[in-house]
Design an enzyme around this catalytic site. Structure first.
Site, mmCIF file in Angstrom:
data_model
loop_
_atom_site.group_PDB
_atom_site.id
_atom_site.type_symbol
_atom_site.label_atom_id
_atom_site.label_comp_id
_atom_site.label_asym_id
_atom_site.label_seq_id
_atom_site.Cartn_x
_atom_site.Cartn_y
_atom_site.Cartn_z
ATOM 1 N N CYS B 85 0.842 -1.201 0.000
ATOM 2 C CA CYS B 85 0.000 0.000 0.000
ATOM 3 C C CYS B 85 0.879 1.254 0.000
ATOM 4 O O CYS B 85 1.550 1.536 -0.974
ATOM 5 C CB CYS B 85 -0.970 -0.047 1.178
ATOM 6 S SG CYS B 85 -2.306 1.154 1.077
ATOM 7 N N HIS B 194 -3.402 -5.764 0.978
ATOM 8 C CA HIS B 194 -2.715 -5.944 2.264
ATOM 9 C C HIS B 194 -2.597 -7.409 2.666
ATOM 10 O O HIS B 194 -3.413 -7.886 3.460
ATOM 11 C CB HIS B 194 -3.470 -5.183 3.357
ATOM 12 C CG HIS B 194 -3.327 -3.707 3.250
ATOM 13 N ND1 HIS B 194 -2.370 -3.006 3.951
ATOM 14 C CD2 HIS B 194 -3.990 -2.806 2.514
ATOM 15 C CE1 HIS B 194 -2.468 -1.713 3.656
ATOM 16 N NE2 HIS B 194 -3.447 -1.567 2.781
ATOM 17 N N GLU B 196 -0.655 -8.579 4.840
ATOM 18 C CA GLU B 196 -0.397 -8.674 6.290
ATOM 19 C C GLU B 196 -1.683 -8.652 7.111
ATOM 20 O O GLU B 196 -1.654 -8.943 8.299
ATOM 21 C CB GLU B 196 0.556 -7.555 6.730
ATOM 22 C CG GLU B 196 -0.076 -6.205 7.020
ATOM 23 C CD GLU B 196 -0.468 -5.414 5.774
ATOM 24 O OE1 GLU B 196 -0.557 -6.007 4.682
ATOM 25 O OE2 GLU B 196 -0.720 -4.198 5.912
#
Lengths: 79, 223
Positions: B85, B194, B196
């Protein structure tokens, strides 16, 4: 103190949704004569002494604009 | 394996990125943007957020911080770097990845679970996946529209630099549905979604994101 102006605008081939939104608003306000809007950035730099054009060009092209997507114009006379 | 996670002023997802590294089995080294030296790390993750408030352009000021100069030098020497991002925006601004990220075509912030097709399963960060595999991870951005001049997009595609592509709808108007790209050597990867945030069943839509972090760890073991 000398004043230098840097104008940054998206390259013509990169679409500008913010400019298009402004154009849409103009149409709703009845300003039918405006057929295109490109939104950009306008930087005003106060410079000590005589402006060094090479250094200012580096500042404009390496920080103020992203040359991948933006065109930059340097106005040394500050207008 | 020691993986550095950089915190910039305005980083939001550095803690989640560090957690994903730990869940994958890596050791986290917290890094601060203003440090001039990069300590001994085997890879670096640049997390999501709004570094420097996205002032000037998203990622522009972070890309020019002291630590980033060291990261760029080490990346040129082959150190794996993952930008997520805002981290992807930083990598493009730093010149490590081609193209740029701009305001979403619909001008809205978009936050949803997103299907991605893995186009390259041979980079340092995607070797845990199969080419053509579809994964689902969250996407959340307001300036995530990947753009470049048409000739540059043709070159990026021709060189096989697209790592992940949006599937089942393009959330931000990115050119050619591009969600993430890699450097020529496959060591630097950036993507807007994302991974994560998709590393545990409890908190994510899947655990599909863990593969980015296990990939780099496995790469280090086999190297």
């Amino acid at each position: 103190m000398p004043r230098v102006v840097v104008d940054v605008v998206l390259k013509p081939e990169i679409s500008d949704p913010q400019g298009q939104a402004v154009l849409g608003a103009l149409g709703r306000l009845g300003h039918r004569g405006v057929t295109g809007v490109r939104q950009g950035k306008h930087f005003v730099l106060d410079v000590e002494g005589t402006p060094d054009e090479a250094e200012l060009r580096e500042i404009a092209e390496n920080l103020l604009a992203n040359p991948v997507i933006e065109d930059v114009e340097l106005h040394l006379s500050g207008d | 394996m020691r993986i550095g996670v950089v915190t910039f002023p305005g980083s939001l997802d550095d803690v989640d990125a560090a957690r994903a590294v730990r869940l994958a089995g890596g050791e986290v080294v917290p890094l601060w943007h203003a440090d001039a030296e990069l300590p001994a790390v085997d890879a670096v993750v640049l997390p999501g957020g709004f570094s420097y408030g996205d002032y000037l352009r998203a990622g522009a000021i972070a890309a020019r911080q002291p630590l980033m100069r060291a990261v760029v030098d080490r990346a040129h020497a082959g150190m794996p770097v993952l930008g997520i991002c805002n981290g992807f925006q930083v990598l493009c601004e730093a010149g490590l990845l081609p193209g740029a990220l701009t305001r979403n075509s619909h001008l809205h912030f978009r936050n949803r679970d997103q299907a991605l097709r893995v186009e390259r399963a041979d980079t340092a960060w995607t070797s845990s996946y199969a080419q053509g595999q579809t994964i689902t991870v969250p996407v959340k951005n307001g300036e995530g529209r990947y753009v470049a001049a048409d000739a540059d997009l043709d070159r990026i595609e021709g060189e096989g630099r697209v790592v992940v592509r949006y599937a089942g709808g393009n959330p931000n108007g990115s050119s050619r549905d591009i969600a993430g790209v890699t450097s020529a050597d496959g060591r630097v990867v950036g993507l807007m979604p994302h991974p994560e945030h998709a590393v545990e069943e409890l908190t994510g839509p899947s655990v599909d994101g863990l593969g980015f972090f296990t990939s780099v760890l496995q790469g280090a073991l086999s190297a």
